[in-house]
Design an enzyme around this catalytic site. Sequence first.
Site, PDB file in Angstrom:
ATOM      1  N   ASN A   1     -14.249  -3.059   6.824  1.00  0.00           N
ATOM      2  CA  ASN A   1     -13.317  -3.071   7.699  1.00  0.00           C
ATOM      3  C   ASN A   1     -13.832  -1.918   8.760  1.00  0.00           C
ATOM      4  O   ASN A   1     -14.505  -1.078   8.451  1.00  0.00           O
ATOM      5  CB  ASN A   1     -11.967  -2.339   6.975  1.00  0.00           C
ATOM      6  CG  ASN A   1     -10.999  -1.923   8.122  1.00  0.00           C
ATOM      7  OD1 ASN A   1     -10.249  -1.021   8.016  1.00  0.00           O
ATOM      8  ND2 ASN A   1     -10.670  -2.800   9.000  1.00  0.00           N
ATOM      9  N   GLY A   2     -13.423  -2.477  10.025  1.00  0.00           N
ATOM     10  CA  GLY A   2     -13.722  -1.571  11.123  1.00  0.00           C
ATOM     11  C   GLY A   2     -14.418  -2.485  12.307  1.00  0.00           C
ATOM     12  O   GLY A   2     -15.477  -2.897  12.068  1.00  0.00           O
TER      13      GLY A   2
ATOM     14  N   GLY B   1      -7.890  -5.193  11.460  1.00  0.00           N
ATOM     15  CA  GLY B   1      -6.787  -4.341  11.848  1.00  0.00           C
ATOM     16  C   GLY B   1      -6.174  -4.565  13.320  1.00  0.00           C
ATOM     17  O   GLY B   1      -5.444  -5.321  13.830  1.00  0.00           O
TER      18      GLY B   1
ATOM     19  N   CYS C   1      -6.031   6.728   5.664  1.00  0.00           N
ATOM     20  CA  CYS C   1      -5.215   6.966   7.150  1.00  0.00           C
ATOM     21  C   CYS C   1      -5.607   8.300   7.658  1.00  0.00           C
ATOM     22  O   CYS C   1      -5.256   9.304   6.960  1.00  0.00           O
ATOM     23  CB  CYS C   1      -3.510   6.916   6.718  1.00  0.00           C
ATOM     24  SG  CYS C   1      -2.784   7.289   8.206  1.00  0.00           S
TER      25      CYS C   1
ATOM     26  N   GLN D   1       0.777  -1.255   0.109  1.00  0.00           N
ATOM     27  CA  GLN D   1      -0.030  -0.002   0.061  1.00  0.00           C
ATOM     28  C   GLN D   1       0.846   1.013  -0.069  1.00  0.00           C
ATOM     29  O   GLN D   1       1.816   1.347   0.619  1.00  0.00           O
ATOM     30  CB  GLN D   1      -1.022   0.071   1.363  1.00  0.00           C
ATOM     31  CG  GLN D   1      -1.836   1.174   1.088  1.00  0.00           C
ATOM     32  CD  GLN D   1      -2.476   1.158   2.632  1.00  0.00           C
ATOM     33  OE1 GLN D   1      -2.279   1.841   3.520  1.00  0.00           O
ATOM     34  NE2 GLN D   1      -3.907   1.019   2.541  1.00  0.00           N
TER      35      GLN D   1
ATOM     36  N   LYS E   1      -8.166   1.639  -0.390  1.00  0.00           N
ATOM     37  CA  LYS E   1      -8.727   1.642   0.903  1.00  0.00           C
ATOM     38  C   LYS E   1      -9.279   3.076   1.222  1.00  0.00           C
ATOM     39  O   LYS E   1      -8.406   4.007   1.200  1.00  0.00           O
ATOM     40  CB  LYS E   1      -7.809   1.237   1.876  1.00  0.00           C
ATOM     41  CG  LYS E   1      -8.255   0.931   3.293  1.00  0.00           C
ATOM     42  CD  LYS E   1      -7.387   0.110   4.035  1.00  0.00           C
ATOM     43  CE  LYS E   1      -8.154  -0.398   5.431  1.00  0.00           C
ATOM     44  NZ  LYS E   1      -8.138   0.860   6.556  1.00  0.00           N
TER      45      LYS E   1
END
Length: 365
Positions: free
Chosen positions: A231-232, A255, A129, A99, A168
């Site tokens: 995600n999360g 993550g 990010c 990435q 992402k």
Amino acid sequence: MIAENLSSGSKFFTFHYSLFTFFRIFAGMKIGNIEFGPHPVFLAPMEDVTDIGFRLLCKRFGASMVYTEFVSAEALIRDVKSTLQKLTISDEERPVGIQIYGRDIEAMVEAAKIVEQAGPDLIDLNFGCPVKKVAGKGAGAGMLQNIPKMLEITRKVVDAVKLPVTVKTRLGWSHEQLIITELAEQLQDCGIQALTIHGRTRSQMYTGQADWTLIGEVKRNPRIHIPIIGNGDITSAEEAKRAFETYGVDAIMIGRATFGRPWIFKEVRDFLDETGEKPLTINEKLDILIEQLRINVSRIDEKRGILHTRRHLAATPLFKGIPNFRQTRIAMLRAETMDDLLAILEDVRQLLYSQQSISDSISGI
């Protein structure tokens, strides 16, 4: 916890969507030429976390795809040694993605070309990010405030490389700017081959709960034909199952819940696939953390290998509940040689044995 609410359409649509989801889950999915089996579970790219030693362990325990630490495009094109080292990958961890992040279009394109030479299976663009040193400079989630530039970077990177390019990102910059449903179509039109969505805004950082409702809406959009990865807040096998069944995502990405817990992929896989395998013992889990230390020291060097492992030792749930553990934890996180750290971890093993014996005695009363 994953938000439970899920907006529903007509009964006709819901039935056919559920039928589609059923066949998709059992058929697996593809990103470019990379084929995945049912219920793919990915390791998220994380700075100072997803080094090669950790990735190899996550892969061993069932991660369907792993990612390197995210890489600065600017540092990469300047040949910064520590950044170039992040491009080191192993055939044992494939499929593996690298990435990159940045705010300059030309730098991102050149960085993507350099990354392609390192031989990953795909290139992922980091538009998610949230940390100030990245987003505050217009990179990462900062791109959510400049969508035209985000799309131009994406198009030009896709055109510049032959590898699959994925993205992402987050739901939007803030709750007043929840743009992901429209953005997903725009990114797809740029030629990306999969999209990972973190269920928070940039303003949330990592606070509050991840909201998967909009992730579900993106996946249900009939115009979306690329895989959608959610995600999360996936911290357990039960939450992983809920993400697949309730929101219909093609894959999930884990993550922070992996810190000091590479075996979470086995826990998720065993639960989703109903393998009936026994869970790992406390002793086996400690052996895994020790192996991670040895891998990091052998593949990096003693000093940095220990530093890379400390983050996981500090976060692992394995040590939770050990009474009077504070001084041992401090010693563990201050150790400067592998021999010293190994000696402390063997002392921790005895503490874990004692705790388990007490727990078994209480259970037997």
